[in-house]
Every structure is written in C-alpha cells, then in structure tokens.
Design a protein around this motif. Structure first.
Motif, PDB file in Angstrom:
ATOM      1  N   ASN A  37      14.482 -16.618  29.555  1.00 11.36           N
ATOM      2  CA  ASN A  37      13.949 -17.969  29.750  1.00 11.36           C
ATOM      3  C   ASN A  37      14.859 -18.838  30.616  1.00 11.36           C
ATOM      4  N   SER A  38      16.133 -18.487  30.683  1.00  9.86           N
ATOM      5  CA  SER A  38      17.065 -19.287  31.485  1.00  9.86           C
ATOM      6  C   SER A  38      16.758 -19.199  32.974  1.00  9.86           C
ATOM      7  N   ARG A  39      15.932 -18.224  33.357  1.00  4.67           N
ATOM      8  CA  ARG A  39      15.588 -18.076  34.777  1.00  4.67           C
ATOM      9  C   ARG A  39      14.239 -18.703  35.119  1.00  4.67           C
ATOM     10  N   ARG A  40      13.623 -19.367  34.167  1.00  2.00           N
ATOM     11  CA  ARG A  40      12.350 -20.042  34.445  1.00  2.00           C
ATOM     12  C   ARG A  40      12.615 -21.340  35.204  1.00  2.00           C
ATOM     13  N   ASP A  41      12.022 -21.455  36.367  1.00  2.00           N
ATOM     14  CA  ASP A  41      12.297 -22.591  37.250  1.00  2.00           C
ATOM     15  C   ASP A  41      11.854 -23.922  36.656  1.00  2.00           C
ATOM     16  N   LYS A  42      10.810 -23.907  35.837  1.00  2.00           N
ATOM     17  CA  LYS A  42      10.279 -25.164  35.313  1.00  2.00           C
ATOM     18  C   LYS A  42      11.177 -25.803  34.271  1.00  2.00           C
ATOM     19  N   LEU A  43      12.025 -25.007  33.636  1.00  2.00           N
ATOM     20  CA  LEU A  43      12.841 -25.523  32.550  1.00  2.00           C
ATOM     21  C   LEU A  43      14.119 -26.180  33.068  1.00  2.00           C
ATOM     22  N   SER A  44      14.538 -27.243  32.383  1.00  5.19           N
ATOM     23  CA  SER A  44      15.832 -27.846  32.694  1.00  5.19           C
ATOM     24  C   SER A  44      16.929 -26.880  32.275  1.00  5.19           C
ATOM     25  N   LYS A  45      18.064 -26.963  32.945  1.00  6.34           N
ATOM     26  CA  LYS A  45      19.156 -26.041  32.671  1.00  6.34           C
ATOM     27  C   LYS A  45      19.856 -26.390  31.356  1.00  6.34           C
ATOM     28  N   GLY A  46      20.550 -25.414  30.819  1.00  5.30           N
ATOM     29  CA  GLY A  46      21.317 -25.604  29.588  1.00  5.30           C
ATOM     30  C   GLY A  46      20.650 -24.943  28.393  1.00  5.30           C
ATOM     31  N   ILE A  47      21.465 -24.449  27.464  1.00  3.59           N
ATOM     32  CA  ILE A  47      20.939 -23.688  26.334  1.00  3.59           C
ATOM     33  C   ILE A  47      20.010 -24.517  25.460  1.00  3.59           C
ATOM     34  N   TRP A  48      20.261 -25.813  25.359  1.00  2.02           N
ATOM     35  CA  TRP A  48      19.428 -26.644  24.496  1.00  2.02           C
ATOM     36  C   TRP A  48      18.007 -26.711  25.059  1.00  2.02           C
ATOM     37  N   ASN A  49      17.900 -27.060  26.334  1.00  2.00           N
ATOM     38  CA  ASN A  49      16.585 -27.204  26.960  1.00  2.00           C
ATOM     39  C   ASN A  49      15.837 -25.879  27.032  1.00  2.00           C
ATOM     40  N   VAL A  50      16.553 -24.811  27.366  1.00  2.00           N
ATOM     41  CA  VAL A  50      15.917 -23.504  27.483  1.00  2.00           C
ATOM     42  C   VAL A  50      15.424 -23.019  26.125  1.00  2.00           C
ATOM     43  N   SER A  51      16.208 -23.249  25.078  1.00  2.00           N
ATOM     44  CA  SER A  51      15.850 -22.761  23.750  1.00  2.00           C
ATOM     45  C   SER A  51      14.639 -23.486  23.168  1.00  2.00           C
ATOM     46  N   VAL A  52      14.382 -24.707  23.638  1.00  2.00           N
ATOM     47  CA  VAL A  52      13.227 -25.463  23.149  1.00  2.00           C
ATOM     48  C   VAL A  52      11.925 -24.724  23.445  1.00  2.00           C
ATOM     49  N   LEU A  53      11.854 -24.030  24.569  1.00  2.00           N
ATOM     50  CA  LEU A  53      10.630 -23.311  24.921  1.00  2.00           C
ATOM     51  C   LEU A  53      10.242 -22.323  23.835  1.00  2.00           C
ATOM     52  N   ALA A  54      11.164 -21.487  23.409  1.00  2.00           N
ATOM     53  CA  ALA A  54      10.859 -20.486  22.385  1.00  2.00           C
ATOM     54  C   ALA A  54      10.502 -21.139  21.056  1.00  2.00           C
ATOM     55  N   ALA A  55      11.164 -22.253  20.734  1.00  2.00           N
ATOM     56  CA  ALA A  55      10.840 -22.969  19.498  1.00  2.00           C
ATOM     57  C   ALA A  55       9.410 -23.496  19.540  1.00  2.00           C
ATOM     58  N   LEU A  56       9.023 -24.099  20.655  1.00  2.00           N
ATOM     59  CA  LEU A  56       7.672 -24.637  20.781  1.00  2.00           C
ATOM     60  C   LEU A  56       6.635 -23.520  20.842  1.00  2.00           C
ATOM     61  N   GLN A  57       6.971 -22.397  21.465  1.00  2.00           N
ATOM     62  CA  GLN A  57       6.038 -21.262  21.485  1.00  2.00           C
ATOM     63  C   GLN A  57       5.734 -20.785  20.077  1.00  2.00           C
ATOM     64  N   GLU A  58       6.745 -20.684  19.238  1.00  2.00           N
ATOM     65  CA  GLU A  58       6.538 -20.261  17.853  1.00  2.00           C
ATOM     66  C   GLU A  58       5.679 -21.273  17.108  1.00  2.00           C
ATOM     67  N   LEU A  59       5.962 -22.548  17.274  1.00  2.00           N
ATOM     68  CA  LEU A  59       5.216 -23.583  16.557  1.00  2.00           C
ATOM     69  C   LEU A  59       3.758 -23.634  17.009  1.00  2.00           C
ATOM     70  N   VAL A  60       3.533 -23.612  18.313  1.00  2.00           N
ATOM     71  CA  VAL A  60       2.161 -23.649  18.832  1.00  2.00           C
ATOM     72  C   VAL A  60       1.382 -22.407  18.393  1.00  2.00           C
ATOM     73  N   THR A  61       2.010 -21.246  18.466  1.00  2.00           N
ATOM     74  CA  THR A  61       1.343 -20.016  18.059  1.00  2.00           C
ATOM     75  C   THR A  61       0.966 -20.055  16.579  1.00  2.00           C
TER      76      THR A  61
END
Length: 361
Positions: free
Chosen positions: A292-316
C-alpha cells in the motif's frame, strides 16, 4: 454502497479521503468541519458536494452507513452518540474519549444499537507491526521479558511552535502527547503482550509558557508535552514508554522487544525491522514490505498508509454484515483509556495504579 460522512477536515484530507478513493464499495457523501473553508478545501478535490460547518446538520440531512470522527477528543462522545442514534456505524479517532466513563458510554451505545465500532489504531494494519505480533504470539521470541518504546522529537520545543487556541495543547479539549501518541503505544502493547495489571507514569507540561507566533500574545499550555509510563503485564513482561515533543533534537520513534529466545528492534524513520536470536551478536533485517505504500493516491507515512487497510476492513464488514475480524473496537478503546486515566492518576498520586481489565467487556 456504503455512504460515508466525515467530521473533521484535517485528517480527512490527510488520510481518510485518499483511502476512501481506493475503496470502490464506499462513497463519501458529506464532510463537516468547524471551519467551512477547510471543509471545502478538503472536499473539492474528491467531488464531495455537501460540506458544512455544522456536524449535527450533516447527520440530520444524510442517511449515513458510516461516520468517521476526527475531531478534538472532547467531541468524541457527543458525536459518537449522535451518529449511532442516526443508525450509523462509527470509526472514531484516538484517544477514545476524555476518560473511561465516556468511553464506556460510547461502547454501550454502539452495542445497544447493534452497530460496528472501531477506534482508528491504524498501526494494527501495518504489516511490520503485524509481523511483530505474529512472532510474539508464535513463540519465536520466547517469553517476552521487556519492551522499550521511545518517541522523542522537538516539534513543540520552541515556545512559539504552537498557536494560541491549539487544542492539542489544551487539557480541557483532550490534547497532549499521552492521548495523541501514548494511546497508540498502549494499543500496540496490549495487542502484542496481552493485558496490563498495573501502570506507573507521568503526564507533564514541560513548556507551559507559550507565545503565539502570529500575534506575539503569551498564552499557557495545559496539556502534557512529555509523558512516560511503565506497565506490568499479566504475562510478566515489563513495558516502558517514553514520549517527548520538547527535546532540543529529533531522535525519532524506536521500539525494542526483548524475549528469552531473541530480540526485535524497529525504527519508524525507515521502518526497518531487525531480529536477533538469543546469543547472536548481530541483528538480521527481516523487514516486511507494505504494498500500500506504493499507492500514488495515499499520503506518505505509515499512519496514512495504514488507514487504507483499516477502512477496507471496516467497509467490508459493513457490506458483509459481520463483526470486525481485525482492528481495535470500542472495547479496546475503553481498555486503552483505562490505562491513560491511570497514568494521569499516577501523575497526581505519584504511585502505581492497579488495573482490572476484566471490568471492560
């Protein structure tokens, strides 16, 4: 489609909105912020039509499946209760609340309504920290003897570093390093090691006398800018955390974990994870890749990148109508808050505070 409403523009712009743009099952339909210009600036790049400076009006005017709350801590309770009452699942930022009593009220309300509840401890979704959990729980480190975590920086050292009215520096608003960073460390330690039985620590304001850089006006900070605590864990491990934002120099965040069979070290600056078996003189790089750290749409840094996986789990989980299989729930939020409250009590009483996590169920 999961209809999402967000309260709080800053973290929305930094993390939530880039992440939701990568989740096709979710659609952000509204964004509220105390400052309407900030809400518009965050929403416009994502085509979000409804922006407002009245979060209650946003909840009243939209049928939302998920409400994300990224506001000063003092607002977490009323916003959560209002969102739950409107039928929404809730993602709330940390620290959970102003105290454990509020955290319990939030948990009870979400449970009674039958809604999903998550605290955004996004580092549970970071592959490196997940690898640490796997190694500990799998026995590769043996019995964990002690953990040291230090987070030392200079961001608040200059008396003019924070503007007057900064909620992060206001204890009445729920600001301070203990809540901002300490809550994450408590959650990681509980995830890795299990529950604590006692804690000793301090939440201190080292630089209370502040100056507003723009106006030159003097003001007083009341929230902690330096905190430390030691937790005794049920497992027998000892965990120590030291956090300062008023050092003269930046040192960064380092985590060290020592067990009977080996040791781990992790630095946030480069996300390199090192492992050494007992008796070995050198450490081996066992770093974990995060695609996920290589996704261009995401802001850099572990906090911002990790939010994607958290939201994916919640939405799913919302789409599949199931409980969360990963992440920190309001139960974890309550237990984390109990530790933070105990550190504040320890600061005042200057002694160890016993913890009974069995009461937080």
């Amino acid at each position: 489609m999961v209809n999402v409403g967000i309260i709080g523009a800053s973290f929305a712009r930094q993390a939530y909105l880039p992440a939701f743009a990568d989740i096709p099952e979710a659609r952000v339909v509204a964004l509220a912020s105390e400052r309407i210009e900030r809400a518009k600036a965050s929403a416009d790049p994502y085509g979000i039509a409804h922006v407002t400076d009245n979060w209650q009006a946003m909840l009243d005017s939209h049928a939302l499946d998920l409400v994300c709350i990224a506001t000063p801590t003092v607002l977490h309770l009323p916003m959560t209760l209002a969102a739950v009452a409107k039928g929404a699942n809730v993602l709330c930022e940390k620290p959970t609340a102003m105290n454990a009593g509020e955290a319990r009220t939030m948990l009870d309300a979400a449970r009674q309504a039958g809604h999903l509840h998550m605290i955004d401890h996004e580092l549970r979704f970071n592959p490196t920290r997940a690898r640490i959990a796997e190694m500990i729980h799998g026995g590769e480190l043996g019995s964990i003897h002690h953990v040291n975590i230090s987070n030392i920086g200079s961001a608040w050292a200059d008396p003019a570093a924070r503007p007057k009215g900064d909620w992060w520096s206001d204890a009445a608003m729920g600001g301070g390093r203990l809540g901002a960073n300490g809550s994450h460390q408590v959650d990681l330690l509980r995830w890795w090691l299990g529950e604590p039985t006692a804690v000793f620590g301090q939440a201190l304001t080292i630089v209370p006398d502040r100056i507003d850089r723009a106006s030159g006006e003097a003001w007083t900070a009341t929230a902690d800018d330096l905190s430390h605590f030691t937790m005794e864990m049920q497992s027998g491990a000892l965990a120590q955390v030291f956090m300062s934002s008023v050092a003269a120099n930046d040192v960064g965040n380092v985590t060290q974990i020592f067990g009977s069979k080996g040791a781990l070290t992790l630095s946030n600056s480069d996300e390199t994870l090192y492992f050494a078996k007992a008796g070995e003189k050198g450490f081996t790089d066992i770093s974990v890749d995060n695609p996920n750290s290589r996704r261009d749409k995401l802001s850099k840094g572990i906090w911002n990148v990790s939010v994607l996986a958290a939201l994916q789990e919640l939405v799913t989980a919302i789409v599949e109508k199931r409980e969360l299989s990963r992440g920190a729930t309001f139960v974890d939020g309550l237990r984390n808050q109990m530790v933070l409250d105990a550190v504040l009590a320890s600061t005042q009483q200057r002694r160890w505070q016993d913890l009974d996590m069995a009461t937080a169920v």
